[in-house]
Design a protein around this motif. Structure first.
Motif, mmCIF file in Angstrom:
data_model
loop_
_atom_site.group_PDB
_atom_site.id
_atom_site.type_symbol
_atom_site.label_atom_id
_atom_site.label_comp_id
_atom_site.label_asym_id
_atom_site.label_seq_id
_atom_site.Cartn_x
_atom_site.Cartn_y
_atom_site.Cartn_z
ATOM 1 N N GLY A 1 0.716 -1.183 -0.028
ATOM 2 C CA GLY A 1 -0.013 0.000 -0.061
ATOM 3 C C GLY A 1 0.889 1.319 0.192
ATOM 4 N N THR B 1 2.206 2.559 -8.243
ATOM 5 C CA THR B 1 1.847 3.983 -8.752
ATOM 6 C C THR B 1 3.236 4.828 -8.983
ATOM 7 N N ARG C 1 -5.536 2.695 2.831
ATOM 8 C CA ARG C 1 -5.491 2.620 1.437
ATOM 9 C C ARG C 1 -5.816 0.987 0.772
ATOM 10 N N LYS D 1 -9.656 0.314 1.056
ATOM 11 C CA LYS D 1 -10.038 0.870 -0.276
ATOM 12 C C LYS D 1 -10.022 0.378 -1.366
ATOM 13 N N ARG D 2 -8.578 -0.191 -1.745
ATOM 14 C CA ARG D 2 -8.028 -0.940 -2.903
ATOM 15 C C ARG D 2 -8.996 -2.394 -2.910
ATOM 16 N N GLU E 1 -12.413 -1.931 -3.969
ATOM 17 C CA GLU E 1 -12.840 -1.558 -5.386
ATOM 18 C C GLU E 1 -12.508 -2.775 -6.372
ATOM 19 N N ASN F 1 -9.593 -4.620 -6.641
ATOM 20 C CA ASN F 1 -8.552 -5.010 -7.594
ATOM 21 C C ASN F 1 -7.572 -6.165 -7.442
ATOM 22 N N ASP G 1 -5.926 -7.823 -1.151
ATOM 23 C CA ASP G 1 -5.952 -6.485 -0.419
ATOM 24 C C ASP G 1 -7.372 -6.868 0.601
#
Length: 195
Positions: free
Chosen positions: A10, A15, A120, A123-124, A127, A129, A133
């Motif tokens: 995280g 990124t 983080r 949240k991921r 979603e 992904n 996670d």
């Protein structure tokens, strides 16, 4: 430029590698993505391991990375995200670099508080992904990171390669901090390699 990114789950390694890859025009080599992309028939057991927050076998990862670094786009440099993750991998990678008369330029250590990291990852996970996670695996991933990957910072500090980066801010500000750390202005100059 040959750069290793180290940081807890995280922290934003993927990124920041993507942003820096575009700026430096070198490939972002993310072993997590490579492992998750394995065909089910060839990587089923590995998928189960990484989906639960565990690491793939050292020997498998070392071979996979060596094959990737042998490709033509890696000859001028690369950004490593998720490798090395263990002392075995770091030592073997040192040997591979030495055999090729190469060296790392930097190890970027992305630092983020535990509270921010957990938020983080949750949240991921929401979603959808990544399976690793999921909330039941987050703390296990932290435990494994602290036990097996964080000690690599001492390994690389002894080589004077580690650059600590506060990665708790926005993506753009963290990227700016990384560029500043590398003495790199994407508009004006080239990065400075570690001598």
């Amino acid at each position: 430029m040959r750069i290793v990114f180290i940081g807890p789950p995280g922290a934003g390694k993927g990124t920041q590698c993507e942003l820096l890859s575009k700026a430096l025009n070198v490939p972002h080599i993310g072993t997590g993505g490579m492992l998750r992309a394995l065909e089910p028939e060839s990587g089923e057991q590995i998928h189960v391991r990484i989906d639960r927050g565990h690491f793939a076998p050292d020997e498998f990862v070392l071979q996979m990375v060596a094959e990737r670094l042998a490709q033509s786009d890696s000859q001028m440099g690369y950004l490593l995200d998720g490798f090395p993750r263990t002392q075995v991998q770091a030592s073997a990678f040192d040997d591979q670099l030495m055999a090729a008369s190469l060296k790392l330029d930097h190890v970027l250590h992305l630092q983020v508080s535990a509270d921010v990291l957990i938020e983080r990852l949750r949240k991921r996970g929401e979603e959808g992904n990544r399976a690793d996670d999921a909330e039941e695996f987050i703390r296990e991933r932290f435990r494994i990171y602290e036990a097996r990957t964080a000690p690599l910072l001492d390994h690389y500090r002894s080589q004077e390669l580690v650059r600590d980066i506060d990665a708790s801010d926005s993506e753009s500000l963290v990227h700016a901090s990384i560029c500043e750390c590398l003495n790199f202005n994407p508009m004006l100059s080239k990065p400075v390699a570690n001598d």
